[in-house]
Design an enzyme around this catalytic site. Structure first.
Site, PDB file in Angstrom:
ATOM      1  CB  ALA A  11     -19.344  -2.728  -2.445  1.00  0.00           C
ATOM      2  N   GLY A  27     -17.452   1.774  -1.112  1.00  0.00           N
ATOM      3  CA  GLY A  27     -18.280   2.979  -0.972  1.00  0.00           C
ATOM      4  C   GLY A  27     -19.613   2.877  -1.681  1.00  0.00           C
ATOM      5  CE1 TYR A  58      -3.217  -2.867   0.181  1.00  0.00           C
ATOM      6  CE2 TYR A  58      -3.544  -2.439   2.511  1.00  0.00           C
ATOM      7  CZ  TYR A  58      -3.835  -3.160   1.366  1.00  0.00           C
ATOM      8  OH  TYR A  58      -4.760  -4.173   1.428  1.00  0.00           O
ATOM      9  N   GLY A  79     -24.525   4.449  -0.487  1.00  0.00           N
ATOM     10  CA  GLY A  79     -25.660   5.121  -1.121  1.00  0.00           C
ATOM     11  C   GLY A  79     -25.319   6.520  -1.595  1.00  0.00           C
TER      12      GLY A  79
HETATM   13  N1  LIG Z   1      -6.327  -8.268   0.925  1.00  0.00           N
HETATM   14  C1  LIG Z   1      -6.679  -7.624  -0.172  1.00  0.00           C
HETATM   15  O1  LIG Z   1      -6.410  -8.083  -1.297  1.00  0.00           O
HETATM   16  C2  LIG Z   1      -7.422  -6.320  -0.028  1.00  0.00           C
HETATM   17  C3  LIG Z   1      -8.056  -5.746  -1.140  1.00  0.00           C
HETATM   18  C4  LIG Z   1      -8.761  -4.556  -0.950  1.00  0.00           C
HETATM   19  C5  LIG Z   1      -8.818  -3.964   0.307  1.00  0.00           C
HETATM   20  N2  LIG Z   1      -8.168  -4.537   1.373  1.00  0.00           N
HETATM   21  C6  LIG Z   1      -8.206  -3.928   2.720  1.00  0.00           C
HETATM   22  O2  LIG Z   1      -9.545  -3.655   3.080  1.00  0.00           O
HETATM   23  C7  LIG Z   1      -9.703  -2.280   3.409  1.00  0.00           C
HETATM   24  C8  LIG Z   1     -11.089  -1.824   3.024  1.00  0.00           C
HETATM   25  O3  LIG Z   1     -11.426  -2.152   1.677  1.00  0.00           O
HETATM   26  P1  LIG Z   1     -11.647  -1.034   0.553  1.00  0.00           P
HETATM   27  O4  LIG Z   1     -10.935   0.190   0.937  1.00  0.00           O
HETATM   28  O5  LIG Z   1     -11.363  -1.700  -0.743  1.00  0.00           O
HETATM   29  O6  LIG Z   1     -13.243  -0.798   0.548  1.00  0.00           O
HETATM   30  P2  LIG Z   1     -14.325  -0.302   1.617  1.00  0.00           P
HETATM   31  O7  LIG Z   1     -13.815  -0.342   2.969  1.00  0.00           O
HETATM   32  O8  LIG Z   1     -15.554  -1.062   1.281  1.00  0.00           O
HETATM   33  O9  LIG Z   1     -14.589   1.209   1.136  1.00  0.00           O
HETATM   34  C9  LIG Z   1     -13.848   2.263   1.647  1.00  0.00           C
HETATM   35  C10 LIG Z   1     -14.377   3.573   1.087  1.00  0.00           C
HETATM   36  O10 LIG Z   1     -15.780   3.696   1.349  1.00  0.00           O
HETATM   37  C11 LIG Z   1     -16.115   5.039   1.700  1.00  0.00           C
HETATM   38  N3  LIG Z   1     -16.621   4.999   3.100  1.00  0.00           N
HETATM   39  C12 LIG Z   1     -16.027   4.446   4.191  1.00  0.00           C
HETATM   40  N4  LIG Z   1     -16.788   4.603   5.294  1.00  0.00           N
HETATM   41  C13 LIG Z   1     -17.887   5.277   4.896  1.00  0.00           C
HETATM   42  C14 LIG Z   1     -19.030   5.751   5.582  1.00  0.00           C
HETATM   43  N5  LIG Z   1     -19.206   5.552   6.894  1.00  0.00           N
HETATM   44  N6  LIG Z   1     -19.975   6.416   4.864  1.00  0.00           N
HETATM   45  C15 LIG Z   1     -19.823   6.613   3.530  1.00  0.00           C
HETATM   46  N7  LIG Z   1     -18.758   6.194   2.829  1.00  0.00           N
HETATM   47  C16 LIG Z   1     -17.788   5.519   3.497  1.00  0.00           C
HETATM   48  C17 LIG Z   1     -14.806   5.833   1.570  1.00  0.00           C
HETATM   49  O11 LIG Z   1     -14.718   6.347   0.242  1.00  0.00           O
HETATM   50  P3  LIG Z   1     -15.327   7.794  -0.240  1.00  0.00           P
HETATM   51  O12 LIG Z   1     -15.563   8.621   0.957  1.00  0.00           O
HETATM   52  O13 LIG Z   1     -14.258   8.325  -1.149  1.00  0.00           O
HETATM   53  O14 LIG Z   1     -16.569   7.410  -1.010  1.00  0.00           O
HETATM   54  C18 LIG Z   1     -13.751   4.776   1.765  1.00  0.00           C
HETATM   55  O15 LIG Z   1     -12.514   5.102   1.185  1.00  0.00           O
HETATM   56  C19 LIG Z   1      -8.550  -1.574   2.671  1.00  0.00           C
HETATM   57  O16 LIG Z   1      -8.220  -0.325   3.247  1.00  0.00           O
HETATM   58  C20 LIG Z   1      -7.441  -2.600   2.828  1.00  0.00           C
HETATM   59  O17 LIG Z   1      -6.868  -2.491   4.120  1.00  0.00           O
HETATM   60  C21 LIG Z   1      -7.501  -5.717   1.208  1.00  0.00           C
END
Ligand SMILES: NC(=O)c1ccc[n+]([C@@H]2O[C@H](COP(=O)([O-])OP(=O)(O)OC[C@H]3O[C@@H](n4cnc5c(N)ncnc54)[C@H](OP(=O)(O)O)[C@@H]3O)[C@@H](O)[C@H]2O)c1
Length: 323
Positions: A201, A203, A59, A207
């Protein structure tokens, strides 16, 4: 906050913090986020009882680990610190050297959970687990984990390690439910953990986005769920989340998280673009969905049929290049 309660040396919070966003160009949150917001998010997470912090050497090419370590500071020993190795050349000396490099960037004496970021298609896990065993023996690594593993390969990794591989980090949300097939039953039956990544997903389940308001960063430009047609198709699922959210005086994102962590073997690691989002996410740990609400959301999720895979590629290209 709620905790998994599975007898690990430190408690693992049901809602953790994912930190791919920290210092990663592909999320496009910028320097101000990396230098200030990220630190504030981590500090607030600590206040709210979050103990699970997830990062990876890849990252931001080490930036996420540095930012997280700096933000945790003296609290580092208190938390359940998880990072990952990309298993490019997973022979024991390389694995050991990479763990030391991650620990140095984090400023940690110990990695509570050291995860294999994804299965290496060419090299079996016997190779990487030799390094993991050595790291556990010297105490640099507490628990070993994997990520993006099938159940078959998770079990093979355990055989290779000769002891438990505590967790498998996989996508799990209302729109990614494949872990229910075999990973969740296995984890529950054997005291293992599924770490749900992208639980919102990316974000979509907040919604906040629709065909007229799409996120612009590189991560989501490449994610077919954010194609206009799929955002349109998600409207019914978002409406179902809103309805349940109203009953709990919560937000759709909080309900999406509460749905994911309702399973006893799951902890979720949502990322956050602001302190406010982090606060909402942490509070979701305390939302109890009724069985009817849980089922209604699951049913709405089944009706969501996004265009994905090869069929989505021409549309992704069109959406990207505006043609
Ligand atoms: N192992 C792997 O291969 C792998 C792959 C992917 C991710 N990960 C890990 O999983 C973590 C989370 O996954 P992800 O970042 O892909 O997706 P996620 O957690 O589903 O989405 C994060 C995004 O959703 C929005 N968000 C977060 N909380 C919110 C709230 N309360 N209300 C409204 N919007 C909100 C923000 O974007 P906006 O505000 O810009 O809309 C945020 O950047 C990563 O940080 C990483 O540590 C691991």
């Amino acid at each position: 906050m709620r905790y998994l309660g599975i007898g690990t040396a430190k408690e693992i919070s049901k809602i953790g913090l994912g930190t791919w966003q920290f210092g990663s160009r592909e999320w496009g949150y910028g320097d101000r986020y990396a230098d200030q917001a990220a630190q504030a998010i981590v500090r607030r997470a600590l206040d709210l009882g979050v103990t699970l912090f997830d990062t990876a050497e890849i990252y931001g090419f080490g930036r996420s680990e540095r930012i997280l370590g700096q933000a945790l500071g003296e609290q580092l020993e208190r938390v359940f610190l998880a990072t990952k190795i990309l298993p490019v050349l997973p022979v024991a000396p390389v694995v050991e050297q990479r763990a030391v490099a991650s620990a140095n960037r984090l400023g940690a004496h110990r990695l509570d959970l050291y995860q294999v970021h994804q299965p290496n298609p060419l090299v079996r896990d016997g190779t990487i687990m030799r390094g993991m065993r050595a790291l556990q023996r010297v105490g640099l690594v507490g628990e070993v984990g994997v990520s993006n593993y099938s159940l078959r390969r998770w079990r093979a990794a355990e055989d290779a390690l000769g002891s438990r591989v505590l967790s498998n980090q996989v996508p799990y949300s209302l729109v990614a439910r494949f872990p229910e097939r075999d990973l969740l039953p296995f984890a529950q039956a054997h005291g293992r953990v599924v770490l749900a990544y992208s639980p919102l997903a990316q974000g979509l389940l907040s919604g906040r986005y629709d065909p007229g308001n799409r996120p612009t960063n590189r991560v989501r430009a490449a994610n077919p769920l954010f194609l206009p047609v799929n955002l349109q198709r998600a409207a019914e699922l978002i409406a179902a989340l809103r309805e349940v959210a109203e009953a709990h005086s919560a937000t759709p994102a909080q309900i999406a998280l509460a749905w994911v962590i309702r399973h006893p073997a799951v902890a979720a690691i949502p990322g956050a673009s602001s302190v406010e989002q982090l606060e909402h996410n942490a509070a979701a740990a305390d939302i109890d969905l009724t069985s009817d609400q849980y089922q209604a959301l699951a049913a709405a999720a089944v009706r969501f049929r996004p265009i994905t895979g090869p069929a989505a590629i021409p549309q992704l290209a069109r959406a990207r290049f505006g043609r």
